[in-house]
Write a protein that holds these residues in place. Structure first.
Motif, PDB file in Angstrom:
ATOM      1  N   THR A 165     -10.301 -89.276  14.083  1.00 43.42           N
ATOM      2  CA  THR A 165     -11.000 -89.263  12.794  1.00 43.42           C
ATOM      3  C   THR A 165     -12.513 -89.357  12.943  1.00 43.42           C
ATOM      4  O   THR A 165     -13.033 -90.359  13.448  1.00 43.42           O
ATOM      5  N   SER A 218      -4.035 -84.324  12.793  1.00 45.80           N
ATOM      6  CA  SER A 218      -4.066 -85.212  11.636  1.00 45.80           C
ATOM      7  C   SER A 218      -3.733 -86.624  12.085  1.00 45.80           C
ATOM      8  O   SER A 218      -2.925 -86.816  13.004  1.00 45.80           O
ATOM      9  N   SER A 219      -4.335 -87.597  11.432  1.00 48.99           N
ATOM     10  CA  SER A 219      -4.034 -88.999  11.712  1.00 48.99           C
ATOM     11  C   SER A 219      -3.067 -89.590  10.695  1.00 48.99           C
ATOM     12  O   SER A 219      -2.983 -90.809  10.551  1.00 48.99           O
ATOM     13  N   ASP A 257      -8.671 -92.191   2.155  1.00 54.17           N
ATOM     14  CA  ASP A 257      -7.281 -92.192   1.698  1.00 54.17           C
ATOM     15  C   ASP A 257      -7.052 -93.181   0.565  1.00 54.17           C
ATOM     16  O   ASP A 257      -5.968 -93.748   0.433  1.00 54.17           O
ATOM     17  N   ARG A 283      -5.992 -95.249  11.877  1.00 52.26           N
ATOM     18  CA  ARG A 283      -7.343 -95.297  12.434  1.00 52.26           C
ATOM     19  C   ARG A 283      -7.345 -95.473  13.949  1.00 52.26           C
ATOM     20  O   ARG A 283      -8.415 -95.493  14.563  1.00 52.26           O
ATOM     21  N   ILE A 292      -3.996 -93.147   6.615  1.00 47.87           N
ATOM     22  CA  ILE A 292      -4.693 -92.707   7.825  1.00 47.87           C
ATOM     23  C   ILE A 292      -4.551 -93.763   8.918  1.00 47.87           C
ATOM     24  O   ILE A 292      -4.879 -94.936   8.726  1.00 47.87           O
ATOM     25  N   GLU A 317      -9.407 -85.921   5.665  1.00 48.28           N
ATOM     26  CA  GLU A 317      -9.809 -86.297   7.016  1.00 48.28           C
ATOM     27  C   GLU A 317     -10.574 -85.146   7.661  1.00 48.28           C
ATOM     28  O   GLU A 317     -10.134 -84.005   7.630  1.00 48.28           O
ATOM     29  N   LYS A 349     -14.230 -88.723   9.962  1.00 49.99           N
ATOM     30  CA  LYS A 349     -14.380 -89.336   8.640  1.00 49.99           C
ATOM     31  C   LYS A 349     -13.048 -89.231   7.919  1.00 49.99           C
ATOM     32  O   LYS A 349     -12.416 -88.166   7.918  1.00 49.99           O
ATOM     33  N   GLY A 350     -12.613 -90.332   7.307  1.00 48.64           N
ATOM     34  CA  GLY A 350     -11.355 -90.317   6.582  1.00 48.64           C
ATOM     35  C   GLY A 350     -11.503 -90.998   5.234  1.00 48.64           C
ATOM     36  O   GLY A 350     -12.316 -91.911   5.064  1.00 48.64           O
TER      37      GLY A 350
END
Length: 307
Positions: A266, A199-200, A271, A261, A259, A235, A268-269
């Motif tokens: 990632t 996870s970011s 938030d 970056r 998120i 994400e 695609k995210g």
């Protein structure tokens, strides 16, 4: 039962979230923004859901049980999507209820918002998060059968789901998931649980200890996708050794702008609003859409299973 349904209708009307008329259930489905709402930026190359009659259709929902306006709007959007794309089950990736978890809270934070789906026969299969009471395993509508971790096989397609309790990942559970994955003869093996191996999220991020324990089993026994929550956004992680990990923890909670970056993880995210996912498995392909509270598709694609 009647009281529960009446409460659901009252609350839904209070938020003015009337659903749309049913749409045809065969042929590709393009999920458009809800009438009267401004869509967010769509996925760059939106992939329609095939919506085949013999495919397995399901939704993924996480971190949702708040009884907030956002949760009710998300639930209404899920019901609207279900009219076009009749998913038969929902897997939850934990934090099913926040705060108090009394009998009335199960109605207010779950049964009421999702009453249209429950009335349509959609089954929810829960996994537990760090905010969830372990007593939830006995809640009939979560279909856990008194177990903190379990697996199940839907009627359609060659798929088995594995619900884990990542808050209490003890040696017994680790031995269980190894045995279950090894013994599964289904083509698709889909683990889902709360804490994300990747996870970011700036708040939580990758749970490396859980990754170190579980990922070797996912690789050895050919898991293709893994669903998680905990970080309150959407994400899609870049494939990790062939496995696609999703964080879908914004069903009712949202951690706006969380998120990071710079992680390089990632693909695609999203938030900036609440979201959930739908997926469809047919043969060796899994189509997916991530959908915002507004109804806009914010990510989509096709995953081919590992062999």
């Amino acid at each position: 039962m009647a009281i529960r349904r009446a409460l659901a209708v009252t609350l839904l009307l209070a938020f003015a979230l009337a659903g749309c008329a049913a749409q045809p259930t065969r042929g590709p489905v393009q999920i458009a923004a809800s009438p009267g709402q401004q869509p967010v930026a769509p996925a760059a190359a939106e992939t329609p859901m095939p919506n085949r009659p013999d495919s397995l259709k399901f939704a993924i929902l996480g971190d949702f049980g708040t009884a907030s306006r956002g949760q009710f709007e998300m639930a209404a959007e899920m019901a609207r999507v279900h009219q076009r794309f009749p998913f038969e089950l929902v897997i939850t990736v934990g934090d099913n209820l926040y705060g108090t978890q009394r009998q009335q809270d199960f109605v207010r934070k779950f049964a009421a918002p999702y009453a249209p789906l429950l009335d349509a026969g959609v089954k929810f299969y829960a996994s537990l998060g760090n905010h969830d009471s372990r007593d939830q395993v006995r809640y009939k509508l979560f279909n856990m059968d008194g177990k903190q971790y379990y697996s199940f096989k839907p009627d359609k397609q060659s798929v088995r789901f594995f619900a884990l309790d990542s808050t209490s990942l003890d040696p017994n559970q680790v031995a269980w998931i190894q045995k279950e994955l090894e013994g599964s003869r289904e083509d698709w093996k889909i683990p889902y649980f709360h804490h994300p191996p990747y996870s970011s999220g700036e708040r939580h991020g990758s749970q490396r200890a859980i990754r170190d324990v579980l990922e070797p089993f996912f690789l050895k026994f050919n898991a293709s996708v893994v669903f998680n929550g905990h970080d309150h956004f959407y994400e899609r992680i870049k494939p990790q050794q062939g496995i696609v990990y999703f964080v879908t923890g914004a069903g009712g909670q949202l951690r706006r702008g969380n998120i990071d970056r710079t992680t390089g993880l990632t693909a695609k995210g999203f938030d900036t609003d609440n979201s959930f996912m739908i997926a469809e498995i047919n043969g060796d392909e899994m189509f997916f859409n991530a959908i915002a509270r507004t109804g806009a598709v914010i990510d989509s694609g096709v995953i081919t299973r590992r062999k």
